[in-house]
Design an enzyme around this catalytic site. Structure first.
Site, PDB file in Angstrom:
ATOM      1  N   ARG A  78    -114.522  10.424  18.943  1.00 34.44           N
ATOM      2  CA  ARG A  78    -113.257  10.436  19.673  1.00 34.44           C
ATOM      3  C   ARG A  78    -112.969  11.834  20.186  1.00 34.44           C
ATOM      4  NH1 ARG A  78    -109.514  10.425  16.758  1.00 34.44           N
ATOM      5  NH2 ARG A  78    -110.480  10.102  14.733  1.00 34.44           N
ATOM      6  N   TYR A 206    -117.574   5.674  23.783  1.00 33.01           N
ATOM      7  CA  TYR A 206    -117.504   5.751  22.321  1.00 33.01           C
ATOM      8  C   TYR A 206    -116.381   4.861  21.761  1.00 33.01           C
ATOM      9  CZ  TYR A 206    -116.578   7.099  17.618  1.00 33.01           C
ATOM     10  OH  TYR A 206    -116.344   7.025  16.276  1.00 33.01           O
ATOM     11  N   GLY A 208    -113.740   4.533  19.444  1.00 35.29           N
ATOM     12  CA  GLY A 208    -112.296   4.759  19.460  1.00 35.29           C
ATOM     13  C   GLY A 208    -111.747   5.110  20.834  1.00 35.29           C
ATOM     14  N   LYS A 215    -107.992   1.914  18.178  1.00 31.61           N
ATOM     15  CA  LYS A 215    -107.024   2.984  18.004  1.00 31.61           C
ATOM     16  C   LYS A 215    -105.988   2.978  19.133  1.00 31.61           C
ATOM     17  CE  LYS A 215    -108.555   4.115  14.121  1.00 31.61           C
ATOM     18  NZ  LYS A 215    -109.842   4.554  13.775  1.00 31.61           N
ATOM     19  N   HIS A 235    -102.881   3.399   9.988  1.00 27.84           N
ATOM     20  CA  HIS A 235    -104.327   3.646   9.833  1.00 27.84           C
ATOM     21  C   HIS A 235    -104.689   3.426   8.364  1.00 27.84           C
ATOM     22  CE1 HIS A 235    -107.859   6.699  10.623  1.00 27.84           C
ATOM     23  NE2 HIS A 235    -108.247   5.448  10.770  1.00 27.84           N
ATOM     24  N   SER A 257    -109.803   9.687   9.370  1.00 27.64           N
ATOM     25  CA  SER A 257    -111.110   9.205   9.818  1.00 27.64           C
ATOM     26  C   SER A 257    -112.224   9.787   8.947  1.00 27.64           C
ATOM     27  CB  SER A 257    -111.343   9.620  11.271  1.00 27.64           C
ATOM     28  OG  SER A 257    -110.332   9.079  12.071  1.00 27.64           O
ATOM     29  N   ALA A 258    -113.158   8.916   8.595  1.00 22.14           N
ATOM     30  CA  ALA A 258    -114.325   9.306   7.784  1.00 22.14           C
ATOM     31  C   ALA A 258    -113.928   9.901   6.438  1.00 22.14           C
ATOM     32  CB  ALA A 258    -115.252  10.245   8.564  1.00 22.14           C
ATOM     33  N   CYS A 259    -112.874   9.368   5.830  1.00 22.03           N
ATOM     34  CA  CYS A 259    -112.457   9.823   4.503  1.00 22.03           C
ATOM     35  C   CYS A 259    -112.428   8.697   3.479  1.00 22.03           C
ATOM     36  CB  CYS A 259    -111.101  10.522   4.577  1.00 22.03           C
ATOM     37  SG  CYS A 259    -111.193  12.102   5.443  1.00 22.03           S
ATOM     38  N   LYS A 261    -112.028   4.908   3.865  1.00 20.05           N
ATOM     39  CA  LYS A 261    -111.323   3.612   3.917  1.00 20.05           C
ATOM     40  C   LYS A 261    -112.291   2.441   3.765  1.00 20.05           C
ATOM     41  CE  LYS A 261    -109.281   4.487   7.806  1.00 20.05           C
ATOM     42  NZ  LYS A 261    -109.813   5.863   7.865  1.00 20.05           N
ATOM     43  N   ASP A 284    -109.494  -0.542   8.226  1.00 25.76           N
ATOM     44  CA  ASP A 284    -109.117   0.589   9.091  1.00 25.76           C
ATOM     45  C   ASP A 284    -107.663   0.544   9.548  1.00 25.76           C
ATOM     46  OD1 ASP A 284    -110.119   2.999  10.411  1.00 25.76           O
ATOM     47  OD2 ASP A 284    -109.876   1.937  12.303  1.00 25.76           O
ATOM     48  N   ARG A 376    -122.599   4.980  13.724  1.00 23.65           N
ATOM     49  CA  ARG A 376    -121.744   3.890  13.242  1.00 23.65           C
ATOM     50  C   ARG A 376    -122.441   2.540  13.308  1.00 23.65           C
ATOM     51  NH1 ARG A 376    -115.946   4.944  12.121  1.00 23.65           N
ATOM     52  NH2 ARG A 376    -115.823   7.191  12.266  1.00 23.65           N
TER      53      ARG A 376
HETATM   54  P1  GTP Z   1    -113.208   5.759   9.789  1.00 29.26           P
HETATM   55  O1  GTP Z   1    -113.992   4.547  10.146  1.00 29.26           O
HETATM   56  O2  GTP Z   1    -113.607   6.965  10.592  1.00 29.26           O
HETATM   57  O3  GTP Z   1    -111.730   5.543   9.850  1.00 29.26           O
HETATM   58  O4  GTP Z   1    -113.672   6.208   8.299  1.00 29.26           O
HETATM   59  P2  GTP Z   1    -113.321   5.641   6.835  1.00 29.26           P
HETATM   60  O5  GTP Z   1    -112.042   6.216   6.363  1.00 29.26           O
HETATM   61  O6  GTP Z   1    -113.467   4.173   6.786  1.00 29.26           O
HETATM   62  O7  GTP Z   1    -114.471   6.337   5.932  1.00 29.26           O
HETATM   63  P3  GTP Z   1    -115.771   5.708   5.237  1.00 29.26           P
HETATM   64  O8  GTP Z   1    -115.457   4.754   4.130  1.00 29.26           O
HETATM   65  O9  GTP Z   1    -116.683   5.214   6.284  1.00 29.26           O
HETATM   66  O10 GTP Z   1    -116.400   7.021   4.577  1.00 29.26           O
HETATM   67  C1  GTP Z   1    -116.713   8.162   5.331  1.00 29.26           C
HETATM   68  C2  GTP Z   1    -117.665   9.058   4.577  1.00 29.26           C
HETATM   69  O11 GTP Z   1    -117.099   9.436   3.322  1.00 29.26           O
HETATM   70  C3  GTP Z   1    -118.986   8.376   4.274  1.00 29.26           C
HETATM   71  O12 GTP Z   1    -120.042   9.296   4.481  1.00 29.26           O
HETATM   72  C4  GTP Z   1    -118.864   8.012   2.819  1.00 29.26           C
HETATM   73  O13 GTP Z   1    -120.124   7.976   2.193  1.00 29.26           O
HETATM   74  C5  GTP Z   1    -117.969   9.114   2.250  1.00 29.26           C
HETATM   75  N1  GTP Z   1    -117.139   8.612   1.113  1.00 29.26           N
HETATM   76  C6  GTP Z   1    -116.426   7.471   1.070  1.00 29.26           C
HETATM   77  N2  GTP Z   1    -115.820   7.296  -0.137  1.00 29.26           N
HETATM   78  C7  GTP Z   1    -116.140   8.377  -0.874  1.00 29.26           C
HETATM   79  C8  GTP Z   1    -115.821   8.789  -2.216  1.00 29.26           C
HETATM   80  O14 GTP Z   1    -115.106   8.119  -2.973  1.00 29.26           O
HETATM   81  N3  GTP Z   1    -116.336   9.991  -2.624  1.00 29.26           N
HETATM   82  C9  GTP Z   1    -117.131  10.748  -1.814  1.00 29.26           C
HETATM   83  N4  GTP Z   1    -117.597  11.907  -2.303  1.00 29.26           N
HETATM   84  N5  GTP Z   1    -117.469  10.386  -0.559  1.00 29.26           N
HETATM   85  C10 GTP Z   1    -116.975   9.222  -0.084  1.00 29.26           C
HETATM   86  C1  SPV Z   2    -111.741   6.650  13.251  1.00 29.59           C
HETATM   87  O1  SPV Z   2    -112.166   7.662  13.840  1.00 29.59           O
HETATM   88  O2  SPV Z   2    -110.716   6.659  12.531  1.00 29.59           O
HETATM   89  C2  SPV Z   2    -112.484   5.376  13.360  1.00 29.59           C
HETATM   90  C3  SPV Z   2    -113.503   5.299  14.375  1.00 29.59           C
HETATM   91  O3  SPV Z   2    -112.161   4.395  12.705  1.00 29.59           O
HETATM   92  S1  SPV Z   2    -112.799   5.095  15.946  1.00 29.59           S
HETATM   93  O4  SPV Z   2    -112.780   3.688  16.279  1.00 29.59           O
HETATM   94  O5  SPV Z   2    -113.637   5.816  16.868  1.00 29.59           O
HETATM   95  O6  SPV Z   2    -111.447   5.616  15.952  1.00 29.59           O
HETATM   96 MN    MN Z   3    -110.427   4.893  11.376  1.00 28.99          MN
END
Ligand code: GTP
Ligand code: SPV
Ligand code: MN
Length: 595
Positions: A78, A206, A208, A215, A235, A257-259, A261, A284, A376
């Protein structure tokens, strides 16, 4: 595919037909395809995408029904710097959003869209956000010239004729116009017009930025609709947790994001927590309403997952690995010589040679990532082996707890319960998180990301917080609010808490709090779990390490509150007085040595 005439299909409302005809006059596509969402149409679109090189079929013996897509290397995440909220005044958008005047945005993007689909096919993609027929569902239509987007929308939403039937003769639908252009970042704009229920997105393919249901509609436009209509678009993942007695409670959690969920939403319980089970409702986005019983009820408006590939493994997320076995589209992952996928953190040795995400030869010694860090997967919700049986319930599921969490190497404890709704809103409003590869820009910098909505609130952040506070009296049976942090680190850089499936132990503590079975330790901000209250059966973790994960350090918290204060100043006059007052009180207690 019903026809190449904009007058078809007959079920489309007059307003929809008119908008499609107008858009076709502007963009001048060679042909128009109305997507009906049928399996036959999907097969035809997939074949056409393969023929044109947009999709690469993966090995059907290893990944039946799966494809690889490689995006333009300049278009992999994004782009918040070219995302705009186009409200009549800049104040309505607030300082956390980029703002453009609506007529300027229509003029500027209109010029770019003129004739932009010449020689291309225009796909009309009608979709429902939420269970079909649900009083809480909403309808959108995305017009796009990208077959990858059309196919992805077919996974991510309830797409096709079901949406046209639900729309009937109404003109109440989100109008999303997406055009790929030349993918040059200089020509990229993602513009939202809340007052018109309209989105125009150009120059990016891409997720998002281009799957406008996600989003753009379900968060930016929907958050604005939610304030107007008295609900929340957040979110958040939605997860059901069934205890060994067979009772299920639902938790909604906002992480940036990427934390984590997707991972939390489908976690596999550790073997020692016998009898516990987890069910995914959403991974999400959550739309939350107040039910007649005064509780908050949540639906997942989506029908698929657009998840982060790196870090997904049979150990970290076995349920995700199972669902990725078939009928999924992978974007920017690496490909093995036998036509399978690979990414960093898959916990599988890479073969001696790979094709990397850019389509180039890659060797383990090359020192570069084979998969893009924001690569992804797009996979249907029904592929999830632990999908909740309530995912299609028209009124959703009742929420017992709301969780706010970020990616913090320091400061934030493993788990803390807010004292009340106001404290919970404060914790959400001031949460910080390190930036990730999900958005372009520097990775690993702590920024304030209120309610994980910094890039997604479709209006002024202070007004968004006011909406959270204003809803309180209507939610007579409110969920408890918690803060979590799975990412706190030891001085050597290792994570203090094992995370992933083990996070169920923390969810279990939350449920025990709700049922009044544990007390925690009172701190200036709320109750932190006592180590002995967390079920550690079958887990080896040194007591000192756990204590560190749960610690509240006064020096760190002074800095945190100072940063929160700066953030409130940036937001300006719209910050609710209640939050400012609470900030002063909390700062005073810290200064007085009350941690
Ligand atoms: P978006 O789709 O971007 O909204 O991301 P999300 O919040 O769904 O995150 P997702 O579950 O895909 O995890 C993102 C990254 O964090 C991945 O590389 C996971 O392996 C890592 N991760 C997820 N949960 C944990 C956790 O409990 N501990 C650690 N150390 N890493 C984690
Ligand atoms: C995020 O970035 O929080 C995602 C991927 O879930 S996207 O759809 O690109 O926003
Ligand atoms: Mn997201």
């Amino acid at each position: 595919m019903t026809s190449d005439s904009p007058d078809n299909p007959n079920v489309a409302s007059a307003a929809l037909k008119q908008w499609v005809a107008e858009t076709a006059r502007l963009t001048q596509p060679d042909q128009i395809v109305w997507c009906d969402g049928s399996p036959g149409e999907r097969q035809r679109l997939l074949a056409s995408a393969v023929k044109s090189g947009v999709l690469i079929p993966l090995n059907p013996r290893k990944r039946p029904g799966c494809y690889l897509h490689r995006s333009d290397p300049r278009d992999v995440a994004r782009t918040e710097e070219v995302t705009f909220i186009c409200t009549p005044s800049a104040h309505e958008a607030g300082v956390t959003n980029n703002w453009m005047a609506p007529d300027e945005a229509y003029r500027k993007l209109g010029a770019m869209l003129k004739g932009s689909m010449r020689g291309r096919t225009m796909y009309v993609v009608p979709y429902v956000m939420g269970p079909v027929g649900s009083p809480y569902a909403k309808i959108g239509v995305e017009i796009t010239d990208s077959i990858y987007v059309a196919l992805s929308m077919g996974i991510m939403t309830r797409m096709g004729e079901c949406a046209l039937r639900m729309l009937g003769e109404s003109d109440d639908f989100n109008r999303g116009l997406h055009c790929t252009l030349d993918l040059n970042p200089e020509h990229r704009f993602i513009c939202h017009f809340p007052q018109d229920n309209t989105i125009w997105s150009v120059g990016s393919g891409y997720g998002g930025n281009a799957l406008l249901s996600k989003k753009c509609f379900a968060l930016r436009i929907a958050s604005w609709l939610g304030r107007k209509e008295g609900w929340f678009a957040e979110h958040m993942l939605i997860v059901g947790i069934r205890n060994p007695e067979g009772h299920t409670k639902y938790i909604a959690a906002a992480f940036p994001s990427a934390c984590g969920k997707t991972n939390l939403a489908m976690l596999l319980p550790p073997p020692a927590l016998q009898g516990w089970k987890v069910y995914t409702v959403g991974d999400d986005i959550a739309w939350l309403r107040v039910g007649p019983d005064g509780r908050l009820w949540a639906i997942n408006p989506e029908n698929g997952y657009f998840g982060v590939a790196p870090g997904t493994s049979a150990r970290s997320n076995p349920n995700a690995m199972r669902m990725l076995g078939h009928d999924s589209i992978f974007t920017n992952v690496a490909m093995t010589p036998d036509g399978d996928v690979w990414w960093e953190g898959m916990d599988v040795e890479p073969p001696s040679e790979l094709i990397d995400w850019r389509g180039r030869k890659w060797l383990p010694a090359s020192g570069e990532k084979a998969a893009h860090p924001n690569s992804r997967f797009t996979t249907p919700i029904r592929n999830n082996p632990v999908l909740s049986p309530h995912v299609d319930d028209p009124c959703g599921v009742p929420i017992s707890a709301i969780v706010f969490g970020g990616r913090r190497a320091t400061t934030a404890p493993l788990v803390l319960e807010a004292k009340d709704w106001l404290h919970g809103v404060f914790i959400g409003a001031t949460m910080g998180s390190e930036t990730t590869a999900a958005a372009s820009g520097k990775v690993g910098v702590v920024r304030r990301d209120p309610m994980a909505m910094l890039p997604f609130a479709g209006y002024n952040m202070g007004d968004y917080w006011r909406h959270w506070l204003a809803m309180e009296p209507r939610i007579t049976e409110p969920p408890r609010i918690f803060m979590v942090n799975w990412f706190r680190k030891a001085p050597d850089g290792s994570y203090l808490w094992p995370g992933y499936g083990e996070n169920l132990r923390i969810l279990k503590w939350m449920l025990a709090r709700i049922e009044g079975r544990v007390k925690g330790r009172q701190t200036f901000l709320g109750r932190v779990a006592e180590p002995e209250e967390i079920d550690l059966s079958g887990l080896e973790i040194a007591p000192a390490q756990l204590a560190r994960a749960l610690a509240m350090d006064p020096t760190e918290w002074k800095a945190e509150l100072a940063s929160a204060g700066d953030f409130f100043q940036q937001i300006g006059s719209s910050v609710p007085e209640e939050l400012l007052r609470l900030h002063r009180e909390l700062s005073n207690s810290l200064e007085a040595g009350r941690v």
